[in-house]
Design a protein around this motif. Sequence first.
Motif, PDB file in Angstrom:
ATOM      1  N   UNK A   1       0.884  -1.021   0.070  1.00  0.00           N
ATOM      2  CA  UNK A   1      -0.057   0.274   0.071  1.00  0.00           C
ATOM      3  C   UNK A   1       0.781   1.237  -0.120  1.00  0.00           C
ATOM      4  N   UNK A   2       0.404   2.208  -0.988  1.00  0.00           N
ATOM      5  CA  UNK A   2       1.294   3.421  -1.067  1.00  0.00           C
ATOM      6  C   UNK A   2       0.703   4.260  -0.193  1.00  0.00           C
ATOM      7  N   UNK A   3       1.801   4.950   0.973  1.00  0.00           N
ATOM      8  CA  UNK A   3       1.402   5.974   1.766  1.00  0.00           C
ATOM      9  C   UNK A   3       1.703   7.179   1.056  1.00  0.00           C
ATOM     10  N   UNK A   4       3.074   7.409   0.534  1.00  0.00           N
ATOM     11  CA  UNK A   4       3.241   8.460  -0.272  1.00  0.00           C
ATOM     12  C   UNK A   4       3.681   7.955  -1.645  1.00  0.00           C
ATOM     13  N   UNK A   5       2.925   7.939  -2.701  1.00  0.00           N
ATOM     14  CA  UNK A   5       3.402   7.405  -3.874  1.00  0.00           C
ATOM     15  C   UNK A   5       4.932   7.850  -4.279  1.00  0.00           C
ATOM     16  N   UNK A   6       5.630   7.079  -5.096  1.00  0.00           N
ATOM     17  CA  UNK A   6       6.974   7.780  -5.304  1.00  0.00           C
ATOM     18  C   UNK A   6       6.790   9.210  -6.331  1.00  0.00           C
ATOM     19  N   UNK A   7       7.479  10.007  -5.756  1.00  0.00           N
ATOM     20  CA  UNK A   7       7.447  11.495  -6.657  1.00  0.00           C
ATOM     21  C   UNK A   7       8.551  12.372  -5.850  1.00  0.00           C
ATOM     22  N   UNK A   8       8.619  13.485  -6.404  1.00  0.00           N
ATOM     23  CA  UNK A   8       9.461  14.332  -5.862  1.00  0.00           C
ATOM     24  C   UNK A   8       8.681  15.359  -5.160  1.00  0.00           C
ATOM     25  N   UNK A   9       8.866  15.390  -3.780  1.00  0.00           N
ATOM     26  CA  UNK A   9       8.132  15.914  -2.896  1.00  0.00           C
ATOM     27  C   UNK A   9       8.859  17.244  -2.387  1.00  0.00           C
ATOM     28  N   UNK A  10       9.953  17.701  -3.030  1.00  0.00           N
ATOM     29  CA  UNK A  10      10.661  19.075  -2.559  1.00  0.00           C
ATOM     30  C   UNK A  10      11.865  18.695  -1.802  1.00  0.00           C
ATOM     31  N   UNK A  11      11.569  17.808  -0.797  1.00  0.00           N
ATOM     32  CA  UNK A  11      12.725  17.780   0.021  1.00  0.00           C
ATOM     33  C   UNK A  11      13.849  16.427  -0.262  1.00  0.00           C
ATOM     34  N   UNK A  12      13.510  15.925  -1.640  1.00  0.00           N
ATOM     35  CA  UNK A  12      14.544  15.015  -2.167  1.00  0.00           C
ATOM     36  C   UNK A  12      14.137  14.884  -3.569  1.00  0.00           C
ATOM     37  N   UNK A  13      15.046  14.366  -4.478  1.00  0.00           N
ATOM     38  CA  UNK A  13      14.907  14.025  -5.944  1.00  0.00           C
ATOM     39  C   UNK A  13      13.684  13.068  -6.090  1.00  0.00           C
ATOM     40  N   UNK A  14      13.409  12.123  -5.469  1.00  0.00           N
ATOM     41  CA  UNK A  14      12.705  11.138  -5.697  1.00  0.00           C
ATOM     42  C   UNK A  14      12.390  10.213  -4.153  1.00  0.00           C
ATOM     43  N   UNK A  15      11.106  10.238  -3.825  1.00  0.00           N
ATOM     44  CA  UNK A  15      10.837   9.593  -2.436  1.00  0.00           C
ATOM     45  C   UNK A  15       9.714   8.689  -2.508  1.00  0.00           C
ATOM     46  N   UNK A  16       9.486   7.777  -2.012  1.00  0.00           N
ATOM     47  CA  UNK A  16       8.115   7.318  -1.636  1.00  0.00           C
ATOM     48  C   UNK A  16       8.267   6.278  -0.399  1.00  0.00           C
ATOM     49  N   UNK A  17       6.923   6.168   0.087  1.00  0.00           N
ATOM     50  CA  UNK A  17       6.593   5.599   1.571  1.00  0.00           C
ATOM     51  C   UNK A  17       5.675   4.458   1.063  1.00  0.00           C
ATOM     52  N   UNK A  18       5.787   3.345   1.816  1.00  0.00           N
ATOM     53  CA  UNK A  18       4.815   2.342   1.464  1.00  0.00           C
ATOM     54  C   UNK A  18       4.849   1.320   2.370  1.00  0.00           C
ATOM     55  N   UNK A  19       3.714   0.664   2.514  1.00  0.00           N
ATOM     56  CA  UNK A  19       3.605  -0.724   3.447  1.00  0.00           C
ATOM     57  C   UNK A  19       3.638  -1.937   2.578  1.00  0.00           C
ATOM     58  N   UNK A  20       4.627  -2.682   2.952  1.00  0.00           N
ATOM     59  CA  UNK A  20       4.771  -4.009   1.964  1.00  0.00           C
ATOM     60  C   UNK A  20       3.879  -4.979   2.386  1.00  0.00           C
ATOM     61  N   UNK A  21       4.054  -6.169   1.623  1.00  0.00           N
ATOM     62  CA  UNK A  21       2.864  -7.162   1.772  1.00  0.00           C
ATOM     63  C   UNK A  21       2.858  -7.754   3.146  1.00  0.00           C
ATOM     64  N   UNK A  22       3.957  -7.435   4.046  1.00  0.00           N
ATOM     65  CA  UNK A  22       4.380  -8.248   5.168  1.00  0.00           C
ATOM     66  C   UNK A  22       3.786  -7.085   6.488  1.00  0.00           C
ATOM     67  N   UNK A  23       3.473  -5.884   5.841  1.00  0.00           N
ATOM     68  CA  UNK A  23       2.844  -4.622   6.784  1.00  0.00           C
ATOM     69  C   UNK A  23       4.132  -3.903   7.423  1.00  0.00           C
ATOM     70  N   UNK A  24       5.233  -4.038   6.950  1.00  0.00           N
ATOM     71  CA  UNK A  24       6.346  -3.174   7.376  1.00  0.00           C
ATOM     72  C   UNK A  24       6.390  -1.792   6.458  1.00  0.00           C
ATOM     73  N   UNK A  25       6.755  -0.640   7.167  1.00  0.00           N
ATOM     74  CA  UNK A  25       6.596   0.325   6.467  1.00  0.00           C
ATOM     75  C   UNK A  25       8.056   0.757   5.967  1.00  0.00           C
ATOM     76  N   UNK A  26       8.330   1.137   4.688  1.00  0.00           N
ATOM     77  CA  UNK A  26       9.507   1.503   4.113  1.00  0.00           C
ATOM     78  C   UNK A  26       9.304   3.226   3.556  1.00  0.00           C
ATOM     79  N   UNK A  27      10.400   3.933   3.852  1.00  0.00           N
ATOM     80  CA  UNK A  27      10.709   4.998   3.186  1.00  0.00           C
ATOM     81  C   UNK A  27      11.994   4.967   2.306  1.00  0.00           C
ATOM     82  N   UNK A  28      11.792   5.060   1.069  1.00  0.00           N
ATOM     83  CA  UNK A  28      12.845   5.057  -0.119  1.00  0.00           C
ATOM     84  C   UNK A  28      13.190   6.535  -0.466  1.00  0.00           C
ATOM     85  N   UNK A  29      14.261   6.772  -0.374  1.00  0.00           N
ATOM     86  CA  UNK A  29      14.672   8.160  -0.632  1.00  0.00           C
ATOM     87  C   UNK A  29      15.807   8.259  -1.744  1.00  0.00           C
TER      88      UNK A  29
END
Length: 132
Positions: A101-129
Amino acid sequence: MEKVTPFLMFQGGRAEEAINYYTSLIEDSEIKSITRYGVEGPGEEGTVMQAVFSLKGQEFMCIDSHIDHEFTFTPSFSIYLTCETEEEIDTLYHKMMQNGIALMPIDNYGFSKKFGWLNDQFGISWQLNLPE
């Protein structure tokens, strides 16, 4: 104090599946040890009583809880990955989004070139920057 180690508690016997998945996605990662429940329990035989794994040198511990809890993982605790290339962040994001589930779809939010935040199939939350 010797060290600080993030600890993940899985339910439903999914710990080993999750750590196999994470160590296959993230280079320089490994499963260091797995201790399983035996026939005597208290967890289901063969599930993870305790495992230690590392992702890019960061060590984690995890278990399969033999008790059903009313709680699970929450996005208020997430694993933050700093990626080196656009290809790396895109690949990780798309693989982790499979049944996630996407919490913040991958995009440029101004604080980084590209960022995405999601919960994976196991329920673990990941922020990718991908920094500037």
